[in-house]
Each structure stands twice: as structure tokens, then as C-alpha cells.
Design an enzyme around this catalytic site. Structure first.
Site, PDB file in Angstrom:
ATOM      1  CB  CYS A  97      -0.933  -0.007   1.218  1.00 35.76           C
ATOM      2  SG  CYS A  97      -2.003   1.443   1.321  1.00 35.76           S
ATOM      3  CB  SER A 129       4.314  -5.065   7.328  1.00 35.35           C
ATOM      4  OG  SER A 129       4.279  -5.484   5.987  1.00 35.35           O
ATOM      5  CG  ASP A 174      12.478 -13.709   2.245  1.00 36.35           C
ATOM      6  OD1 ASP A 174      12.312 -14.676   1.483  1.00 36.35           O
ATOM      7  OD2 ASP A 174      12.137 -12.551   1.957  1.00 36.35           O
ATOM      8  CG  HIS A 274       6.073 -16.448  -6.402  1.00 39.66           C
ATOM      9  ND1 HIS A 274       6.990 -15.918  -7.279  1.00 39.66           N
ATOM     10  CD2 HIS A 274       5.717 -15.443  -5.558  1.00 39.66           C
ATOM     11  CE1 HIS A 274       7.170 -14.632  -6.998  1.00 39.66           C
ATOM     12  NE2 HIS A 274       6.424 -14.321  -5.963  1.00 39.66           N
ATOM     13  NE  ARG A 448      10.552 -51.220  19.891  1.00 38.52           N
ATOM     14  CZ  ARG A 448      10.011 -50.018  20.109  1.00 38.52           C
ATOM     15  NH1 ARG A 448      10.348 -49.352  21.204  1.00 38.52           N
ATOM     16  NH2 ARG A 448       9.159 -49.483  19.266  1.00 38.52           N
ATOM     17  CG  ASN A 509       9.458 -41.517  24.990  1.00 42.27           C
ATOM     18  OD1 ASN A 509      10.242 -41.353  24.061  1.00 42.27           O
ATOM     19  ND2 ASN A 509       9.183 -42.710  25.495  1.00 42.27           N
ATOM     20  CG  HIS A 638       4.264 -49.004  12.711  1.00 43.14           C
ATOM     21  ND1 HIS A 638       3.290 -49.689  13.410  1.00 43.14           N
ATOM     22  CD2 HIS A 638       5.403 -49.137  13.432  1.00 43.14           C
ATOM     23  CE1 HIS A 638       3.823 -50.227  14.489  1.00 43.14           C
ATOM     24  NE2 HIS A 638       5.104 -49.913  14.536  1.00 43.14           N
TER      25      HIS A 638
END
Length: 759
Positions: A97, A129, A174, A274, A448, A509, A638
Site C-alpha cells: 500500500c 510492514s 525469508d 513462488h 530395542r 519421551n 506406523h
């Protein structure tokens, strides 16, 4: 009779229910270039504003709409921001503007705001802005006096609208604004870039081609730099690091395939343009926008007549408020340093996050000749433990290459400690980890299995291969494993070496860290699936979806995924609930179905309650909602664990592994005495985690007290503070402790070292 207990400690906590917006009017606008995640911020401002009793207005088409007035400034309702979270761009429009840059234009804008009693402005945009908003605020009193002199407003209007409060949020792909680690839209832009890079890599490898990609970012190299880290690019050009003279020869030496003119290789150029601004916002940007939007409303409610215009920022994992013009001035200083070719100064001014990215890139970007490497004579082993998590391979690649650069001999262990005990150990070279950054799962193989029952065999293998340090990348099992090795030092001297764990699990966790590698990729998978599931009901009225997420007993994925997907309710183990709560949730959805929003989303963590299963909740909702809404259920399973790593996890894994290897190098030098490595100090068996604003090495022995081993979760989890925010945005009345809400700080303070932005 009770004795005298002394004076009671004063409760200094601050709750949002004690902050009232009654009689206040808040307006929100988006200005400048659009960015994904702006809609999440707009939605949060509107709903938080309405929640505290304020009137909230949209200003359509940015400052142009403020100048033009009329229908461009409309009161917002709760329903008017429904279904905005998953939409890219900005649904309230944005425009450049020229008129607002003139005094006459700002006078018109002031008149339009005063007519509606708007004295609180939330601006989402870039530095231009936000600078415009601050100028508007500084001129406000003068503008009101002019309007009074022209007879357009009366004395009462001047008195009741005497102060204009401004809060800014930075929306820009940016990431060129000083004072915040991440701007809204940057993470989504990185997603678009990496999606294209991954696609191009397959054709590049098929034809032995070299690809040159141009990304956006204007005068800031953040997108290019982080994309280069996240995809393992061979070369990057950014404004902050212009190439030295003779760079062509250096590049040719590195790539052995540069351009057609030099080497005769087929070269292609792709300009992304863009596309980087488009598409659905990532989970990170939705959560960032939501957190920033709520924080912006809190800042407006707490603003006094002498509070300067502020910008809501993200530092590490914490929302902070900084004086807007301090941030703008530092942003302008960056450009001044660039113009004067003071590039090191420009990098420093960009902030610690940018510096860390650049230093990590430099560490990994160039393979030195063997004759150039320091000869440390140390052997370092790296292994994955626990379930696979996206980003593990990026971390292994980074650890291997930084370790080689430091002069160490690197060894890869296949299949975790089970493979370690079996001797599945081999040296791993620089070229062996090429292309690993974008690969999901665990290329080393992971199990594990804990080491406790195989300690003697593991110790034997460490003797055979003369392992002097250990880097373990994994989840809760990796944490338990390192504890077991630490405790076994008394019986096995082989474990008296520097050991470090990098938390990597989708469940997030592991104690000692706010964020685990792999959680961001999983969140994006959950959010993308929720979007599709909700879209499937676009032609169906009054439907509720019950979705089960993974996470064990940890409700992180369900809670943060629910916040990003716009869930109505999220059930987790950490927040107990009973049948009355379930009934209240059904009634809440019943009321919602009477509005224009006729769709519901409920997330349930897999272990939230052994009796209130997903089937039970589905059947309860189906029965209690009969005649009002119907239900569907979905167990994500999963798919939350698979797929290519997100840009965040690639970058995070790369940076933390590099930092861990540098720590290992220091620890090796300090513990090398009498011709061998020996250390049994507590602080040489550590976990590298992110705590609020900083990356911290913490002894695993000390983290024991912070851990609930039965349920495999930390006793204190930061993200639980996001649950009230999620409930507020879903229109539940709740208590929300905002004691941690950002107090106004200063951008010039000494920044904590080595932090990584996270939501």
C-alpha cells in the site's frame, strides 16, 4: 493443634482468566508478502481475543484495507476462522500500500479505526510492514488531533482512543528478521524446497547430471543455507558468504563435475520461484502461528500507555517479546554490513541460529585430503538404538563426517547393541554416508535390545576394535542403555570412555530434552492425514472423527498434533479423564454442530487409558451423538514412523550430531592420559538435549531423577503447557497459566549459545 507454619508463600502465577479484554477492540491484518502459517496466527488472534471478551476485527487487504475502510474492516466471529489452519497464504488478503506511506493515507486509516473503537493492532508481516505500524503508532496522537480539527471525530473519541497499541508477528518465508529464530512461513518454504530437491535427486542420479537450484530469500541466505544442510548439497551460494577468488577451481576439485564449460557434464538449472510460498503450512508453522497469535493477544492485554510496540518472537523453544524497533534497527544493520562487505559482522547480526547453521555447513561442506586431517588416533563408534526415527541417518552422516574431519577413525555398529555384541562393527568412511540425509528409517539398522545382558560381549568387542568413544542415537531405550553402560563402568573399564546420546524418537519421551529427532516428521504425517480425513467429510454434515496416534504413554504427538490440526479434544495419559469428561466432550461437540462448523476431530493417544480404548470412545460418541452427528475412527499406526525426514529433522540431526562430535573430541583429549583414554566422571556420559533456549549436555545419571521409568516419560514435560491453549482455541473454558508469557526483553542482550528453534 497445628503449630505456626509461618507466612504463606505468595502465589505469583498469572492466569489468563484474570486478564480481561472487555471493552477492548483488536484488529488483525496481514501485510506484505504472504507466508504459510499466517492463517494459523490470524485464527489464534481472533479466538483468543473473543475468549477474553474483546471484539476482534479483520482488516482485509492489509494496510490498503485500513486506508479504504468500509467492508474491508469487519468484525470476526469464532466460526469465521474455522477451517483456516490448513490453508496456505492469508485468507484475509495482503497488499502493498503506497497510500499508507503518506501522511494523508495514515490519517484515513486512523479515522477508520477510531470509528470502530479499535486501539489494539496486531500486524503480521515483514520488517517494512512492522516499521509502518510503529510509525503509525508514533503519529497516533497527532492524527487524532487532526481528525478533531477537521470535525471528523469529537473530544470523547480522542479521549477514549488516546493510545494505539501495536504487536507484531513476523510472517516471511525469508527468515530475515533479527530477534527471532524462525519467522512464520520459513519452515513450510523449506518443505517445498526439499520436496523438489528430493524429486530432482532421482533424475540427477539417473543421468549423472549436475543440478543448480535457485531458491528465494532476497538478501538473506537462510533458505539456501538450511536447504543445503538438509539435502547434503555440494555447494551453496549465499549473500553472507560470497565465494572467494578461484572458487570455480575449488568447486571442480570438490565435485569433479561442475559445468558444461569446464568439465563437459550435463548441467540443468531449476528456479523454484513462488512454489516456495504456496501449499499447505507445515505442522511447525501452524503451531508457531498459533502460539504467536495467543502471545500477541496477551501482549496487547498487558500493554500500558508507555509500552513500546513489540514483536512476538521465538528464541529456542520459548516465546519472547522484543521492542519492535530494536529488531528493525538490527535487521537494517545486517543490510548495512552486507553493503559494506562486512560479511562476518552480517552473520553475527543475523543471530546465533544462522551462525550455527553456517558453521555446521562449513564443517561438512569440504572433504579434506588425508594429509590435511589431524591424526587423533581415536576410534569412535556410532549406533542407533530403539525404534527408527526420521533424521537418524542425517545425524549419522553428520557424526561420521565431522568425526573424520576431527581426525578420528569412525566405526558403524549395525543393529544396535545386539549387533555390537555380535561384532557387527566396521569402519565407515566419508563416501559411505553420501545421500543419507534424506533417507527415512535407520540405514545402520536399529534394535530395542538393552546392553545389560550382553555387557561382557560388548566390552570384548570394544577391546577388539579399540573403541575410545561412543555416540548413541535413539529413543528411551538409548537413554536406558547409556545409564546401564555408565553403571557398568565399575566392572568394565572399557565403558570408562566419553559417551553421548542424541535423543531420536517420534514419541518425544526422552528426559533432558524438549525435542527429539523424528518428532517433527511424525507430527507432519499426523497433521497431513488429519487434513485429508477432515476433507473427506467436506460433503457430509455433522461428522466426528476419532483418531488414534502413537507415542506410548507420552501424549506429545496427540497434543501438539491436535493443536496443529485444530482438534476439538485430545485424550492423553498425562491428563487423567473419566466418563464425565467424555460426556462433557460429547455435549461440547453437540453444541458445535448447531453452528456453521459441522465437523469434529478427536485425537486419542494409544495408551491414554486402558479401559477407554479407541473403540470404546468411538462407540460412546456414536451412541451419545445419535441423531446429531455420526462418527468415524482411524488408527494411524506406523505411517507416523515412516517417510522422508522433514527439513527440520534433517537440519536438527545434522547440527546436534556435529555438536556432539565436537564434545566427544574435547572429552577424548581431556581423558587421554598415559597412552589411553580413561574417564569415569559423571559428566562424560551425557545426553545432548534442547532445554528452552539452549542446547545442553546433561549427565544421564542426573536425569534419572527426572524420569518416570514405568511409563517411559519425563516427570516434567514442557508441552503440557500447550494443552490449555489448544482447549481455548477449541472453545473450552479452562485455566491457562501465562506466567511464562514473554516479558519485554531487549534484542541486544547476549544470546545463549548453540540453540535450535523448535515448537
Amino acid at each position: 493443634m497445628a503449630g505456626n507454619a509461618g507466612p504463606k508463600r505468595q502465589d505469583t502465577r498469572k492466569f489468563v482468566e484474570n486478564l480481561s479484554g472487555e471493552g477492548k477492540c483488536i484488529a488483525v491484518l496481514t501485510s506484505g508478502g504472504d507466508a504459510q502459517g499466517m492463517n494459523a496466527a490470524v485464527r489464534a488472534v481472533v479466538r483468543m481475543g473473543i475468549y477474553v471478551g474483546a471484539k476482534v476485527y479483520f482488516i482485509h487487504e492489509g494496510y490498503q484495507g485500513m486506508v479504504d475502510g468500509g467492508d474491508n474492516i469487519k468484525e470476526a466471529t469464532w466460526e469465521s476462522v474455522s477451517s483456516m489452519l490448513q490453508v496456505g497464504g492469508t485468507v484475509i488478503g495482503s497488499a502493498r500500500c503506497k497510500e499508507f506511506r503518506t501522511h494523508e493515507g495514515r490519517l484515513k486509516a486512523a479515522h477508520n479505526l477510531v470509528q470502530r473503537g479499535i486501539t489494539n493492532l496486531c500486524v503480521i508481516g515483514g520488517d517494512g510492514s512492522l516499521t509502518g505500524a510503529n510509525l503509525f503508532r508514533e503519529e497516533w496522537s497527532g492524527l487524532l488531533n487532526e481528525l478533531l480539527e477537521q470535525g471528523l471525530i469529537n473530544e470523547e473519541a480522542v479521549s477514549s482512543n488516546s493510545v494505539l497499541h501495536i504487536v507484531g508477528m513476523v510472517g516471511s518465508i525469508d527468515n530475515d528478521f533479527c530477534g527471532t529464530d524462525m519467522t512464520i512461513g520459513t519452515d513450510s518454504a523449506l518443505h517445498r524446497i526439499i520436496e523438489v530437491v528430493d524429486a530432482i535427486m532421482t533424475t540427477a542420479q539417473s543421468h549423472q547430471r549436475t543440478f543448480v537450484l535457485e531458491v528465494m530469500g532476497r538478501h538473506c541466505g537462510y533458505l539456501a543455507l538450511v536447504s543445503a544442510l538438509a539435502c547434503g548439497a555440494d555447494w551453496v551460494f549465499i549473500p553472507e558468504m560470497p565465494p572467494d577468488d578461484g572458487w570455480e577451481d575449488n568447486m571442480c576439485q570438490k565435485l569433479s563435475e561442475l559445468v558444461v564449460r569446464c568439465l563437459g557434464f550435463d548441467t540443468r538449472v531449476t528456479i523454484l520461484g513462488h512454489v516456495q510460498r504456496g501449499g499447505t503450512p507445515s505442522a511447525f508453522d501452524r503451531i508457531l502461528g498459533s502460539r504467536m497469535g495467543v502471545e500477541a493477544v496477551l501482549a496487547l492485554l498487558e500493554a500500558s500507555t508507555d509500552t513500546p510496540a513489540c514483536v512476538v518472537s521465538l528464541v529456542g523453544n520459548q516465546a519472547v517479546r522484543l521492542p519492535l524497533m530494536e529488531c528493525v534497527q538490527m535487521t537494517q544493520e545486517v543490510q548495512k554490513a552486507m553493503d559494506e562487505k562486512k560479511f562476518d559482522e552480517a552473520v553475527r547480526l543475523r543471530g546465533r541460529s544462522f551462525e550455527n547453521n553456517l558453521s555446521t555447513y562449513r564443517l561438512l561442506s569440504y572433504r579434506k585430503l588425508d594429509s590435511e586431517l589431524p591424526n587423533s588416533s581415536f576410534n569412535v563408534a556410532v549406533l542407533n538404538v530403539g525404534a527408527p526415527a526420521a533424521g537418524m541417518n542425517a545425524a549419522v552422516r553428520s557424526a561420521v563426517r565431522v568425526g573424520i574431519t576431527e581426525g578420528h577413525k569412525m566405526f558403524a555398529v549395525n543393529d544396535g547393541f545386539e549387533g555390537f555384541a555380535k561384532g557387527q562393527i566396521k569402519e565407515i568412511k566419508w563416501g559411505d554416508v553420501g545421500g543419507w540425509t534424506g533417507q527415512g528409517g535407520s540405514l545402520l539398522g536399529t534394535k530395542r535390545t538393552l546392553p545389560a545382558k550382553r555387557l561382557a560381549k560388548i566390552a570384548e568387542q570394544m577391546r577388539i576394535h579399540n573403541i575410545n568413544a561412543l555416540l548413541v542415537i535413539g529413543g528411551f531405550e538409548a537413554f536406558e542403555s547409556l545409564l546401564e553402560l555408565y553403571e557398568a563402568r565399575a566392572h568394565h573399564e572399557e565403558f570408562c570412555i566419553p559417551m553421548c546420546i542424541l535423543p531420536a524418537t517420534i514419541s518425544n519421551n526422552v528426559p533432558g530434552t524438549d525435542h527429539s529427532l523424528g518428532a517433527d516428521t511424525s507430527l507432519n504425517a499426523i497433521v497431513e492425514t488429519c487434513d485429508r480425513i477432515k476433507q473427506s467429510a467436506s460433503g457430509t454434515k455433522r461428522r466426528v472423527f476419532i483418531i488414534e496416534t502413537m507415542g506410548g504413554y507420552c501424549g506429545y504427538l496427540a497434543t501438539v498434533g491436535g493443536l496443529a490440526a485444530g482438534a476439538d479434544t485430545v485424550y492423553i495419559y498425562e491428563e487423567a479423564f473419566d466418563i464425565r469428561d467424555l460426556q462433557a466432550n460429547v455435549e461440547h461437540l453437540t453444541q458445535k454442530m448447531k453452528t456453521t462448523i459441522q465437523r469434529g476431530l478427536v485425537l486419542r493417544n494409544e495408551n491414554c487409558n486402558e479401559n477407554f480404548t479407541t473403540d470404546f470412545i468411538y462407540q460412546l460418541y456414536s451412541e451419545e451423538g445419535r441423531g446429531v452427528f455420526d462418527c468415524r475412527k482411524n488408527i494411524l499406526g506406523h505411517m507416523q514412523q515412516g517417510g522422508a525426514p522433514s527439513p527440520f529433522d534433517r537440519n536438527f540431526g545434522t547440527k546436534v550430531a556435529a555438536k556432539a562430535m565436537q564434545w566427544i573430541t574435547r572429552a577424548l583429549k581431556e581423558s587421554y592420559k598415559g597412552g589411553k583414554v580413561f574417564t569415569n566422571a559423571e559428566d562424560t556420559a551425557c545426553l545432548l538435549g534442547m532445554r528452552r533456549r539452549a542446547m545442553v549436555f546433561q549427565p544421564v545419571a542426573q536425569l534419572r531423577e527426572e524420569t518416570d521409568f514405568e511409563h517411559r516419560i519425563p516427570k516434567d514435560q514442557w508441552w503440557l503447557k500447550l494443552r490449555p491453549l489448544m482447549k481455548i482455541l477449541a472453545k473450552y473454558k479452562t485455566s491457562y497459566d501465562v506466567s511464562d508469557a514473554g516479558q519485554l526483553e531487549h534484542v541486544t542482550r547476549v544470546r545463549p549459545k548453540d540453540f535450535q528453534p523448535s515448537v
